[in-house]
Design a protein around this motif. Structure first.
Motif, PDB file in Angstrom:
ATOM      1  N   ALA A   1       0.823  -1.209   0.000  1.00 48.50           N
ATOM      2  CA  ALA A   1       0.000   0.000   0.000  1.00 48.50           C
ATOM      3  C   ALA A   1       0.859   1.262   0.000  1.00 48.50           C
ATOM      4  O   ALA A   1       0.595   2.208  -0.751  1.00 48.50           O
ATOM      5  N   TRP A   2       1.889   1.296   0.850  1.00 48.85           N
ATOM      6  CA  TRP A   2       2.696   2.516   0.936  1.00 48.85           C
ATOM      7  C   TRP A   2       4.168   2.281   1.302  1.00 48.85           C
ATOM      8  O   TRP A   2       5.021   3.124   1.022  1.00 48.85           O
ATOM      9  N   GLY A   3       4.496   1.130   1.882  1.00 53.59           N
ATOM     10  CA  GLY A   3       5.850   0.913   2.361  1.00 53.59           C
ATOM     11  C   GLY A   3       6.902   0.927   1.254  1.00 53.59           C
ATOM     12  O   GLY A   3       8.024   1.406   1.467  1.00 53.59           O
ATOM     13  N   TRP A   4       6.553   0.410   0.074  1.00 57.89           N
ATOM     14  CA  TRP A   4       7.523   0.362  -1.014  1.00 57.89           C
ATOM     15  C   TRP A   4       7.960   1.754  -1.467  1.00 57.89           C
ATOM     16  O   TRP A   4       9.029   1.913  -2.076  1.00 57.89           O
ATOM     17  N   ARG A   5       7.178   2.784  -1.164  1.00 56.40           N
ATOM     18  CA  ARG A   5       7.502   4.146  -1.604  1.00 56.40           C
ATOM     19  C   ARG A   5       8.636   4.780  -0.795  1.00 56.40           C
ATOM     20  O   ARG A   5       9.359   5.649  -1.311  1.00 56.40           O
TER      21      ARG A   5
END
Length: 477
Positions: free
Chosen positions: A202-206
């Motif tokens: 959801a957002w961690g890869w960013r």
């Protein structure tokens, strides 16, 4: 104080900026630090994408595909970055040879940092549809263009400041940026991968991509403060009276295609092996039962191995020659490919790590001398263009398409045997070995001499031929 010309080199006016002058230690350290930081940032951003392509981008940007096709599509965008690298090499090489190394290095850093930050804020397929993978490919291409101009410029800033006897050692410091960048990107991915899977997607890869903005600020602060290459300044002063110097650098490089072909071929082995033991290892090892954490641990060990191996092999190339070190690495991978993949196929995490480390050792031997070798193969007025194109064409051929080729061969064989991967490793090692065998020894070459030492290349010409022999005498301690 400048040193007197050796008896083995043509007499020329002494200059405080001559290539045989021992560089001011403080200045040389600052230049090496700038090149190291720049290379760390560039490779952090570029290699971060490769890792994310293996573990996340297939689901985030190509969800309509089945898992296998999604992975191939994600690696396709990875290849797009490699395709753009020779374009960046030619573009920045031209202006780097005409306007200077420093200004191009600042520009490449800004482009890379901006592209990585924009990937970090890019909406996924589920939000904006087909525009998401299109923009992802676009930003990847910008990354490829930026890194296409970075490596040669950073290398030249070091080797053109250093004295002839220690070019390998100082370029090894700069080339530590590759494993350092990889180590940093691996640590960033490992840390974010500790999140629950749904939060990571959801957002961690960013987070690792957004972190590149901080690295960019640090790198620019150091890079802007360094001085231009003294050899470039010397060549620029003499350019006005030399009509040949007005030619397009790319045209001059292409007028001697054999040199460019050898410059490309010597780098195919190390780039292919990097792809096999890093980017593609995530895909292969997890497909035969390892966890992502197992492979990421192995990648950390390979990064540390590179940090040790690259400066050691680079310094060794100052002692025994570029060719001997690279040939040792190329023969090493041909002999070790089967044992390395036998260790990987053992299903033991410890043996997996050992296999990856063995692969990294021979990769470092092939990769470490590339900086000084390619720099010494071209004259000052076309050195940025020639070294960039040789290196980036090798990256495209050996690194860009190896994951796609390996994935296709593995799929065709049923995905249960590492034999296709062994074959790819051996073949690419053979290409490098043959290319190095046909390339003249360049160690110690006078970089102010614009003649082409590789034009007379032949087996062992670097040891007994006129130009290679003079280079060795000129480098004698």
């Amino acid at each position: 104080m400048p040193t007197a010309p050796t008896p083995h080199r043509p007499e020329r006016p002494e200059s405080a900026e001559g290539p045989d002058t021992v560089a001011d230690p403080a200045l040389l350290r600052k230049v090496a630090l700038s090149s190291l930081l720049g290379t760390v940032i560039e490779y952090y951003d570029f290699l971060l994408y490769g890792t994310m392509a293996a573990i996340a981008f297939g689901r985030l940007f190509f969800p309509a595909s089945d898992p296998a096709v999604g992975t191939i599509a994600a690696f396709g965008t990875l290849a797009a970055g490699y395709v753009a690298r020779p374009v960046g090499g030619a573009l920045f090489g031209h202006f780097g040879d005409r306007l200077g190394r420093k200004s191009m290095l600042v520009l490449t850093m800004v482009l890379m940092g901006a592209a990585s930050f924009l990937i970090g804020v890019l909406p996924t397929y589920g939000t904006i549809g087909i525009a998401a993978p299109v923009l992802l490919v676009l930003f990847r291409v910008v990354q490829g263009i930026a890194i296409g101009g970075e490596w040669a410029g950073a290398t030249l800033m070091v080797v053109e400041h250093a004295d002839a006897r220690r070019r390998g050692l100082w370029s090894g410091v700069m080339q530590m940026g590759s494993p350092l960048g990889f180590l940093l990107s691996t640590l960033a991915v490992t840390a974010t991968a500790l999140l629950p899977p749904d939060q990571f997607l959801a957002w961690g890869w960013r987070i690792p991509f957004l972190f590149s903005a901080l690295l960019l600020g640090i790198g620019l602060y150091v890079r802007i403060s360094i001085t231009e290459s003294p050899l470039f300044q010397q060549a620029a002063r003499s350019r006005g009276s030399d009509t040949a110097a007005t030619r397009i650098p790319l045209a001059q490089v292409l007028s001697e295609p054999g040199t460019l072909v050898r410059a490309c071929a010597v780098g195919i082995g190390p780039f292919a092996l990097t792809a096999l033991i890093s980017t593609f290892m995530l895909t292969y090892a997890t497909s035969i039962g390892y966890t992502t954490a197992d492979v990421m641990t192995g990648l950390l060990f390979t990064a540390v191995t590179g940090l040790v191996g690259i400066p050691l092999f680079s310094a060794l190339s100052d002692r025994v020659g570029r060719r001997a070190v690279m040939l040792g690495g190329a023969v090493g991978i041909m002999l070790l490919a089967v044992p390395v993949y036998a260790l990987v196929d053992s299903k033991s995490t410890a043996l997996l790590i050992l296999g990856m480390v063995l692969g990294q050792v021979v990769q470092s031997a092939m990769y470490a001398p590339l900086g000084p070798l390619l720099s010494e193969m071209f004259g000052t007025r076309v050195r940025y263009t020639g070294a960039s194109l040789g290196y980036q064409l090798a990256a495209l051929t050996g690194g860009g398409f190896t994951p796609l080729l390996a994935g296709s061969l593995l799929s065709a064989s049923g995905g249960v045997s590492s034999t296709p991967l062994v074959a790819v490793a051996v073949l690419c090692g053979l290409v490098t070995a043959l290319a190095v065998w046909r390339t003249a020894e360049t160690r110690g070459r006078d970089l102010a001499d614009d003649s082409d030492p590789a034009r007379t290349a032949g087996p062992w010409r670097g040891h007994h031929g006129t130009q290679g022999g003079a280079a060795r005498k000129g480098a004698a301690r």
